[in-house]
Design an enzyme around this catalytic site. Sequence first.
Site, PDB file in Angstrom:
ATOM      1  N   SER A   1     -24.988 -24.521  -1.478  1.00  0.00           N
ATOM      2  CA  SER A   1     -25.089 -25.150  -0.162  1.00  0.00           C
ATOM      3  C   SER A   1     -24.824 -26.661  -0.226  1.00  0.00           C
ATOM      4  O   SER A   1     -24.228 -27.226   0.697  1.00  0.00           O
ATOM      5  CB  SER A   1     -26.465 -24.872   0.437  1.00  0.00           C
ATOM      6  OG  SER A   1     -27.483 -25.324  -0.432  1.00  0.00           O
TER       7      SER A   1
ATOM      8  N   GLY B   1     -26.473 -21.652 -11.757  1.00  0.00           N
ATOM      9  CA  GLY B   1     -26.183 -20.223 -11.695  1.00  0.00           C
ATOM     10  C   GLY B   1     -26.977 -19.471 -10.653  1.00  0.00           C
ATOM     11  O   GLY B   1     -26.832 -18.252 -10.523  1.00  0.00           O
TER      12      GLY B   1
ATOM     13  N   GLU C   1     -18.199 -22.249 -13.045  1.00  0.00           N
ATOM     14  CA  GLU C   1     -18.696 -23.627 -12.946  1.00  0.00           C
ATOM     15  C   GLU C   1     -18.677 -24.311 -14.311  1.00  0.00           C
ATOM     16  O   GLU C   1     -18.315 -25.489 -14.428  1.00  0.00           O
ATOM     17  CB  GLU C   1     -20.121 -23.636 -12.380  1.00  0.00           C
ATOM     18  CG  GLU C   1     -20.181 -23.275 -10.904  1.00  0.00           C
ATOM     19  CD  GLU C   1     -21.598 -23.084 -10.378  1.00  0.00           C
ATOM     20  OE1 GLU C   1     -21.784 -23.257  -9.178  1.00  0.00           O
ATOM     21  OE2 GLU C   1     -22.511 -22.752 -11.169  1.00  0.00           O
TER      22      GLU C   1
ATOM     23  N   ALA D   1     -26.925 -28.054  -8.468  1.00  0.00           N
ATOM     24  CA  ALA D   1     -27.717 -27.579  -9.609  1.00  0.00           C
ATOM     25  C   ALA D   1     -29.014 -26.963  -9.096  1.00  0.00           C
ATOM     26  O   ALA D   1     -29.460 -27.267  -7.986  1.00  0.00           O
ATOM     27  CB  ALA D   1     -28.032 -28.729 -10.558  1.00  0.00           C
TER      28      ALA D   1
HETATM   29  C1  5RP Z   1     -24.296 -21.815  -8.146  1.00  0.00           C
HETATM   30  C2  5RP Z   1     -25.061 -23.004  -8.554  1.00  0.00           C
HETATM   31  C3  5RP Z   1     -25.447 -23.964  -7.490  1.00  0.00           C
HETATM   32  O1  5RP Z   1     -24.897 -25.197  -7.776  1.00  0.00           O
HETATM   33  C4  5RP Z   1     -26.940 -24.058  -7.449  1.00  0.00           C
HETATM   34  O2  5RP Z   1     -27.460 -22.765  -7.205  1.00  0.00           O
HETATM   35  C5  5RP Z   1     -27.419 -25.025  -6.352  1.00  0.00           C
HETATM   36  O3  5RP Z   1     -27.183 -24.507  -5.082  1.00  0.00           O
HETATM   37  P1  5RP Z   1     -27.745 -25.219  -3.779  1.00  0.00           P
HETATM   38  O4  5RP Z   1     -27.002 -26.490  -3.623  1.00  0.00           O
HETATM   39  O5  5RP Z   1     -27.461 -24.230  -2.661  1.00  0.00           O
HETATM   40  O6  5RP Z   1     -29.220 -25.426  -3.961  1.00  0.00           O
HETATM   41  O7  5RP Z   1     -25.336 -23.248  -9.710  1.00  0.00           O
HETATM   42  O8  5RP Z   1     -24.069 -20.946  -9.221  1.00  0.00           O
END
Ligand code: 5RP
Length: 232
Positions: free
Chosen positions: A30, A97, A105, A85
């Site tokens: 997001s 992840g 990534e 992250a």
């Molecule tokens: C996807 C990731 C994303 O970067 C991580 O889950 C962070 O997501 P968000 O910005 O929605 O909190 O590693 O594999």
Amino acid sequence: MANEREKQNAAAAALEFVEDGMTLGLGTGSTAAYFVQMLADEVADGLMIRGVPTSEQTRRLAESHGIPLLPVDQVDRLHLTVDGADEVDSVGNLIKGGGAALLREKIIADASDHMVVIADPSKQVERLGQFPLPVEVTPFGFTITAKKIFDALCASGIDKPKVELRTSNGRDPLITDGGNHIFDCHCRRIPDAEATSARLSSVPGVVEHGLFLGMARTVIIGNEGGAAVFEY
Ligand code: 5RP
């Protein structure tokens, strides 16, 4: 609960690192989605960049916003990658992840001259491990691999880890963009991330894991009024 303004401010601050002519890794999640949308506005205003998405989800988003994309197989080096992250520690080590995109990534971040991480303050931790560590595995023999992952976690000092198959609908194993499965490893605390990384990487069947150690050079933590930038 993360505040959307914090994510947006982190994403906006990352735009400062983008220069004309760059090949850019586009992260997943997001927070990264805010960055992609803001980047699209810059592209519409004349910025010349080419993006390499880290997931099918991000590829669709970038395409729908008119960002020019490069097929990953035509790229051997990127100038910059901007990604989110799940956890960031005080020296810029990460767990990633949560969005199941860790393999692409990591390939893209590793091929980038500079990795910028964008996150809200809820992602900052003293020590990695509260967020379940994602481990991507090949589907063949995944029950055997799960046991080996458990052993690897224990051998690297994690006390009573729980290794849980991620599902997409509460029953069927989730299938990643690469056609693999993910185990979420509940560690609570990872005392020696380097050892855990090395142990996991040596398990046959493990394709990649979500510890990104020493990869982020810049971490941007958004707040209500702006963002704090940390360089490593
Ligand atoms: C996807 C990731 C994303 O970067 C991580 O889950 C962070 O997501 P968000 O910005 O929605 O909190 O590693 O594999």
